[in-house]
Scaffold this motif. Structure first.
Motif, PDB file in Angstrom:
ATOM      1  N   GLU A 387       0.833  -1.206   0.000  1.00 52.33           N
ATOM      2  CA  GLU A 387       0.000   0.000   0.000  1.00 52.33           C
ATOM      3  C   GLU A 387       0.867   1.255   0.000  1.00 52.33           C
ATOM      4  OE1 GLU A 387      -2.658  -3.078   2.120  1.00 52.33           O
ATOM      5  OE2 GLU A 387      -0.523  -2.649   1.908  1.00 52.33           O
ATOM      6  N   ALA A 388       1.953   1.219   0.777  1.00 54.36           N
ATOM      7  CA  ALA A 388       2.865   2.368   0.842  1.00 54.36           C
ATOM      8  C   ALA A 388       3.511   2.618  -0.510  1.00 54.36           C
ATOM      9  CB  ALA A 388       3.927   2.134   1.909  1.00 54.36           C
ATOM     10  N   ALA A 389       4.031   1.566  -1.126  1.00 53.40           N
ATOM     11  CA  ALA A 389       4.712   1.714  -2.415  1.00 53.40           C
ATOM     12  C   ALA A 389       3.749   2.201  -3.495  1.00 53.40           C
ATOM     13  CB  ALA A 389       5.350   0.393  -2.820  1.00 53.40           C
ATOM     14  N   GLY A 390       2.503   1.701  -3.472  1.00 54.44           N
ATOM     15  CA  GLY A 390       1.506   2.127  -4.446  1.00 54.44           C
ATOM     16  C   GLY A 390       1.215   3.610  -4.347  1.00 54.44           C
ATOM     17  N   GLN A 391       1.099   4.121  -3.119  1.00 53.97           N
ATOM     18  CA  GLN A 391       0.921   5.572  -2.945  1.00 53.97           C
ATOM     19  C   GLN A 391       2.191   6.320  -3.321  1.00 53.97           C
ATOM     20  OE1 GLN A 391      -0.980   6.688   0.974  1.00 53.97           O
ATOM     21  NE2 GLN A 391      -0.714   4.495   1.247  1.00 53.97           N
ATOM     22  N   GLY A 392       3.324   5.728  -2.981  1.00 54.38           N
ATOM     23  CA  GLY A 392       4.602   6.387  -3.232  1.00 54.38           C
ATOM     24  C   GLY A 392       4.815   6.705  -4.691  1.00 54.38           C
ATOM     25  N   ILE A 393       4.530   5.739  -5.572  1.00 56.78           N
ATOM     26  CA  ILE A 393       4.769   5.997  -6.987  1.00 56.78           C
ATOM     27  C   ILE A 393       3.823   7.064  -7.520  1.00 56.78           C
ATOM     28  CG2 ILE A 393       3.273   4.147  -7.885  1.00 56.78           C
ATOM     29  CD1 ILE A 393       5.464   3.685 -10.034  1.00 56.78           C
ATOM     30  N   ILE A 394       2.577   7.102  -7.020  1.00 54.08           N
ATOM     31  CA  ILE A 394       1.622   8.130  -7.465  1.00 54.08           C
ATOM     32  C   ILE A 394       2.053   9.513  -6.960  1.00 54.08           C
ATOM     33  CG2 ILE A 394      -0.768   8.923  -7.371  1.00 54.08           C
ATOM     34  CD1 ILE A 394      -0.289   6.415  -9.085  1.00 54.08           C
ATOM     35  N   ALA A 395       2.457   9.592  -5.690  1.00 51.53           N
ATOM     36  CA  ALA A 395       2.924  10.874  -5.147  1.00 51.53           C
ATOM     37  C   ALA A 395       4.181  11.344  -5.871  1.00 51.53           C
ATOM     38  CB  ALA A 395       3.187  10.750  -3.652  1.00 51.53           C
ATOM     39  N   GLY A 396       5.102  10.412  -6.136  1.00 54.78           N
ATOM     40  CA  GLY A 396       6.327  10.768  -6.848  1.00 54.78           C
ATOM     41  C   GLY A 396       6.062  11.237  -8.260  1.00 54.78           C
ATOM     42  N   ILE A 397       5.129  10.560  -8.931  1.00 48.55           N
ATOM     43  CA  ILE A 397       4.752  10.967 -10.288  1.00 48.55           C
ATOM     44  C   ILE A 397       4.179  12.381 -10.281  1.00 48.55           C
ATOM     45  CG2 ILE A 397       3.030  10.569 -12.093  1.00 48.55           C
ATOM     46  CD1 ILE A 397       3.480   7.533 -11.606  1.00 48.55           C
ATOM     47  N   ASN A 398       3.259  12.636  -9.365  1.00 43.21           N
ATOM     48  CA  ASN A 398       2.616  13.955  -9.337  1.00 43.21           C
ATOM     49  C   ASN A 398       3.558  15.059  -8.881  1.00 43.21           C
ATOM     50  OD1 ASN A 398      -0.215  13.819 -10.263  1.00 43.21           O
ATOM     51  ND2 ASN A 398      -0.347  12.193  -8.720  1.00 43.21           N
ATOM     52  N   ALA A 399       4.434  14.750  -7.939  1.00 42.17           N
ATOM     53  CA  ALA A 399       5.437  15.746  -7.539  1.00 42.17           C
ATOM     54  C   ALA A 399       6.366  16.045  -8.711  1.00 42.17           C
ATOM     55  CB  ALA A 399       6.230  15.239  -6.342  1.00 42.17           C
ATOM     56  N   GLY A 400       6.705  14.984  -9.461  1.00 46.68           N
ATOM     57  CA  GLY A 400       7.555  15.162 -10.628  1.00 46.68           C
ATOM     58  C   GLY A 400       6.860  15.952 -11.730  1.00 46.68           C
ATOM     59  N   LEU A 401       5.582  15.649 -11.955  1.00 42.68           N
ATOM     60  CA  LEU A 401       4.818  16.402 -12.960  1.00 42.68           C
ATOM     61  C   LEU A 401       4.697  17.870 -12.576  1.00 42.68           C
ATOM     62  CD1 LEU A 401       1.935  13.858 -13.725  1.00 42.68           C
ATOM     63  CD2 LEU A 401       3.781  14.524 -15.277  1.00 42.68           C
ATOM     64  N   ARG A 402       4.473  18.138 -11.280  1.00 39.95           N
ATOM     65  CA  ARG A 402       4.369  19.524 -10.830  1.00 39.95           C
ATOM     66  C   ARG A 402       5.691  20.262 -11.071  1.00 39.95           C
ATOM     67  NH1 ARG A 402       1.005  21.810  -7.239  1.00 39.95           N
ATOM     68  NH2 ARG A 402      -0.532  20.667  -8.490  1.00 39.95           N
ATOM     69  N   ALA A 403       6.800  19.593 -10.777  1.00 43.89           N
ATOM     70  CA  ALA A 403       8.099  20.227 -10.995  1.00 43.89           C
ATOM     71  C   ALA A 403       8.356  20.501 -12.474  1.00 43.89           C
ATOM     72  CB  ALA A 403       9.210  19.349 -10.423  1.00 43.89           C
ATOM     73  N   LEU A 404       7.808  19.650 -13.329  1.00 47.26           N
ATOM     74  CA  LEU A 404       7.981  19.797 -14.774  1.00 47.26           C
ATOM     75  C   LEU A 404       6.867  20.633 -15.404  1.00 47.26           C
ATOM     76  CD1 LEU A 404       8.906  16.079 -15.564  1.00 47.26           C
ATOM     77  CD2 LEU A 404      10.482  18.034 -15.624  1.00 47.26           C
ATOM     78  N   ASP A 405       5.893  21.039 -14.560  1.00 51.03           N
ATOM     79  CA  ASP A 405       4.752  21.825 -15.040  1.00 51.03           C
ATOM     80  C   ASP A 405       3.993  21.067 -16.130  1.00 51.03           C
ATOM     81  OD1 ASP A 405       3.020  23.963 -15.016  1.00 51.03           O
ATOM     82  OD2 ASP A 405       4.173  25.137 -16.478  1.00 51.03           O
ATOM     83  N   ARG A 406       3.692  19.797 -15.835  1.00 48.31           N
ATOM     84  CA  ARG A 406       3.051  18.925 -16.825  1.00 48.31           C
ATOM     85  C   ARG A 406       1.687  18.398 -16.377  1.00 48.31           C
ATOM     86  NH1 ARG A 406       6.951  14.180 -18.220  1.00 48.31           N
ATOM     87  NH2 ARG A 406       4.943  13.360 -18.916  1.00 48.31           N
ATOM     88  N   GLY A 407       0.983  19.077 -15.515  1.00 50.16           N
ATOM     89  CA  GLY A 407      -0.345  18.608 -15.134  1.00 50.16           C
ATOM     90  C   GLY A 407      -0.301  17.638 -13.974  1.00 50.16           C
ATOM     91  N   GLN A 408      -1.222  16.660 -13.972  1.00 47.05           N
ATOM     92  CA  GLN A 408      -1.305  15.720 -12.861  1.00 47.05           C
ATOM     93  C   GLN A 408      -1.733  14.347 -13.353  1.00 47.05           C
ATOM     94  OE1 GLN A 408      -4.191  17.809 -10.430  1.00 47.05           O
ATOM     95  NE2 GLN A 408      -5.897  16.672 -11.320  1.00 47.05           N
ATOM     96  N   PHE A 409      -1.608  13.342 -12.474  1.00 52.73           N
ATOM     97  CA  PHE A 409      -1.909  11.957 -12.842  1.00 52.73           C
ATOM     98  C   PHE A 409      -2.682  11.290 -11.717  1.00 52.73           C
ATOM     99  CE2 PHE A 409      -0.742   7.406 -12.700  1.00 52.73           C
ATOM    100  CZ  PHE A 409      -1.163   7.013 -13.957  1.00 52.73           C
ATOM    101  N   THR A 410      -3.814  10.691 -12.059  1.00 50.15           N
ATOM    102  CA  THR A 410      -4.588   9.927 -11.078  1.00 50.15           C
ATOM    103  C   THR A 410      -5.049   8.623 -11.715  1.00 50.15           C
ATOM    104  OG1 THR A 410      -6.658  11.021 -11.718  1.00 50.15           O
ATOM    105  CG2 THR A 410      -5.433  11.976  -9.867  1.00 50.15           C
ATOM    106  N   LEU A 411      -5.377   7.656 -10.879  1.00 50.92           N
ATOM    107  CA  LEU A 411      -5.933   6.383 -11.331  1.00 50.92           C
ATOM    108  C   LEU A 411      -7.345   6.240 -10.783  1.00 50.92           C
ATOM    109  CD1 LEU A 411      -2.851   4.035 -10.801  1.00 50.92           C
ATOM    110  CD2 LEU A 411      -3.839   4.720 -13.000  1.00 50.92           C
ATOM    111  N   LYS A 412      -8.268   5.858 -11.631  1.00 48.97           N
ATOM    112  CA  LYS A 412      -9.654   5.667 -11.218  1.00 48.97           C
ATOM    113  C   LYS A 412      -9.812   4.310 -10.522  1.00 48.97           C
ATOM    114  CE  LYS A 412     -11.659   8.415 -14.988  1.00 48.97           C
ATOM    115  NZ  LYS A 412     -10.395   8.768 -15.671  1.00 48.97           N
TER     116      LYS A 412
END
Length: 637
Positions: A387-412
């Protein structure tokens, strides 16, 4: 006022605080997306460490690991390199609940993940304790360590886990500590509270470890690994499944009435019953004292003896989590069959820690209170490495997207178990350590272990986490599945003598007319291998993973289509966005509880609002009409 220590190169795109399973995935994801990333941990010896159960996977959890891998994460690859046993669970049941579980070499797992992080371009690993965040005008700009060093970043991810004001409890003994007697993080929680975050206090625990040379295995039941190759990562080929012949067995034993009597006689010294423990513990992984009290009618409870690694004699007593005094733990151990002379190497303990109430998060795992600040893992109230790793990759992706000014990513919820988990957390919250279960997923027939790559690989490639080479292999697999399904929908099986002998032998009526090969395969007792006895084989031999996918998709086609129809209906609600800062007090007709819950959660879509406990269909109808009519009253800034 403390003086900032300004070192050259203290500016980063992304900073991740905490290097457990959430932090490792977050940092690797952000760095692999092209961000200059700093991963800060209290101790380099705790990178991706397993302070509790030395295993990865299991029901629902194993599917999360496959999803992490399909997105380009590391957990699946790492466990494939460091396991000591691999087993597929629930093989006698349907594909929706099958799950892979690996017993890990906990020390090799840590070492291999640390090496991967150290060798990752764009990623710096540093030992330090973060005491506070740098926040300006509601935006997180970096972190400050206990030495006064300032590190700036475009986005920050907190994955502090059980170190957050951690307190270990063993009987009457209490002391500040992180897991496995590591250093706790004491000041960061205070800083979060000062910033306005609501924190909760949770509790988890771990069993004692014993010396494996003192276990009498003859009195226990062996639990060997599978003989057939299986792996978590879609990149691990069967030809490299080198550890298969060198697996370590686990062993099964049970508590008994003597064990239970010892526990009952010492409940006054059990911290969770004496009032010493304030934090809320996990319902689905209770301590042995809790199990004995709650299930008083049971004469025994299962215990699995699990090796902690290939180069240690420490064994983990799965199912015997406890915080009773050390001398009582030793009595309990000696009352159990096979452990009569076992030497305890480490006592079990309970650990209390701080949690950020997850209703304060967006589906991206960004906090609503502070922009560019993300949280993941046990910090958000979950239990379990997966559960931790699953959240970690999503948080890392979104933090990375924010730093790159590329929007956001979520999973339904319909796309991944990770999506189910995050939606549960941010929409419903949790009053106890949250654990993923297959029953939490309403679309579990399409969220399977076997099809995680089909669901998520293309998304991982779009994010820059899946290589072009891996995508090409995936596309070849996908094309082979489609081609063979089309072939089976065009080839007919005639009612020959051989076919009818086969059918009758399986207790079914003989064929009178020809049927499509796909229809024949849909029969429960017919396998793809059976089918090839009556139709030509494909021009190119198919990998067994492709065959597995074809069998599942053909046999469960009707059920899968029904689930997909429900998903399409849900999409319409997911597309109905709720404007930011809407004033729910201005909407006439909403029930009082709906007012309160909607204001607290601040859902982003009508679908999310419909999943909030206490918000009923009538409230959703009123909210929908209000938005459609354009009468949007917003709260003041």
């Amino acid at each position: 006022m403390e003086q900032a220590l300004d070192y050259e190169g203290n500016d980063y795109d992304v900073i991740v605080v905490g290097a457990g399973h959430a932090g490792s995935e977050a940092a690797l994801a952000a760095a692999r997306m092209g961000n200059k990333t700093l991963l800060v941990t209290i101790s380099l010896d705790m990178v991706a460490f397993m302070p509790c159960n030395p295993s990865v996977g299991g029901p629902a959890k194993g599917i999360v690991v496959r999803e992490i891998d399909a997105l380009g994460g590391e957990m699946g690859r790492n466990i494939d390199k460091t396991y000591v046993q691999m087993r597929m669970l629930n093989t006698g049941k349907g594909p929706a609940v099958r799950a892979l579980r690996a017993q890990a070499d906990k020390y090799a797992y840590h070492t291999e993940m640390k090496r991967t992080i150290e060798r990752e371009p764009n990623l710096t690993l540093r030992q330090a304790t973060v005491d506070s965040l740098i926040v300006e005008d509601g935006v997180c700009k970096g972190v400050i360590t206990n030495t006064g060093a300032h590190y700036s970043a475009k986005s920050v991810v907190l994955t502090v886990g059980t170190a957050a004001r951690g307190k270990i409890i063993i009987g009457e003994l209490q002391y500040s500590s992180g897991p496995n007697n590591s250093k706790p993080a004491m000041k960061l929680s205070e800083n979060l509270q000062d910033l306005g975050f609501e924190l909760e206090r949770f509790k988890t625990g771990t069993p004692p470890r014993v010396d494996g040379t003192t276990i009498n295995y003859d009195e226990t039941e062996e639990q060997p690994g599978d003989e057939e190759p299986n792996h978590f990562s879609f990149e691990t080929p069967d030809s490299q499944y080198l550890l298969l012949k060198d697996q370590l067995s686990c062993w099964l034993t049970y508590t008994n009435e003597t064990t239970h009597t010892i526990i009952r006689n010492n409940l006054d010294r059990a911290p969770m019953f004496s009032g010493t423990i304030e934090g809320v513990g996990p319902r689905y992984c209770p301590s042995i004292e809790d199990k004995v009290v709650r299930f008083a009618d049971k004469s025994r409870h299962q215990l699995f003896l699990e090796p902690e690694g290939r180069r240690t004699e420490e064994w983990y007593l799965q199912g015997l989590s406890t915080s009773l005094p050390e001398e009582i733990q030793q009595q309990i151990i000696h009352s159990i069959k096979g452990l009569e002379h076992a030497e305890m190497m480490r006592p079990g303990y309970a650990i209390e820690y701080d949690v950020v109430a997850p209703y304060q998060l967006r589906p991206t795992l960004e906090t609503k209170l502070i922009k560019n600040l993300y949280t993941a893992g046990q910090t958000n109230g979950t239990s379990g490495y997966e559960e931790a790793a699953g959240q970690g990759i999503i948080a890392g992706i979104n933090a990375g997207l924010r730093a790159l000014d590329r929007g956001q990513f979520t999973l339904k919820r319909s796309e991944a178990y990770i999506g189910v988990m995050i939606d549960d957390l941010v929409t419903k919250g949790t009053k106890e350590p949250y654990r993923l279960l297959t029953s939490r997923a309403e679309y579990r027939l399409i969220l399977r272990h076997d099809n995680a790559d089909l669901r998520l690989t293309e998304k991982g490639h779009e994010l820059g986490l899946i290589s072009d080479e891996r995508l090409a292999r995936f596309e070849d697999k996908k094309a082979a599945i489609i081609a063979e399904e089309q072939r089976l929908n065009s080839v007919r099986i005639k009612p020959s003598e051989a076919v009818n002998e086969f059918v009758i032998a399986r207790g079914e009526k003989p064929l009178k007319d020809g049927i499509l090969a796909s229809e024949f395969l849909r029969r429960p007792q017919v396998t793809y291998a059976d089918l090839l006895k009556f139709i030509p084989a494909p021009a190119e031999p198919l990998d067994h993973r492709i065959i597995e996918q074809i069998e599942i998709q053909v046999k469960y086609e009707g059920y899968i289509k029904k689930a997909e129809v429900r998903v399409e209906r849900l999409k319409k609600m997911e597309e109905k966005k709720i404007p930011d800062r809407i004033d729910y007090n201005a909407i006439d007709g909403l029930a009082t509880e709906a007012h309160q819950k909607l204001k607290k959660i601040q859902p982003e879509t009508i679908a999310q609002a419909s999943r909030i406990s206490g918000v009923n269909p009538a409230d959703i109808a009123i909210l929908s009409v209000y938005i459609q009519q354009g009468r949007i009253a917003k709260t003041s800034a």
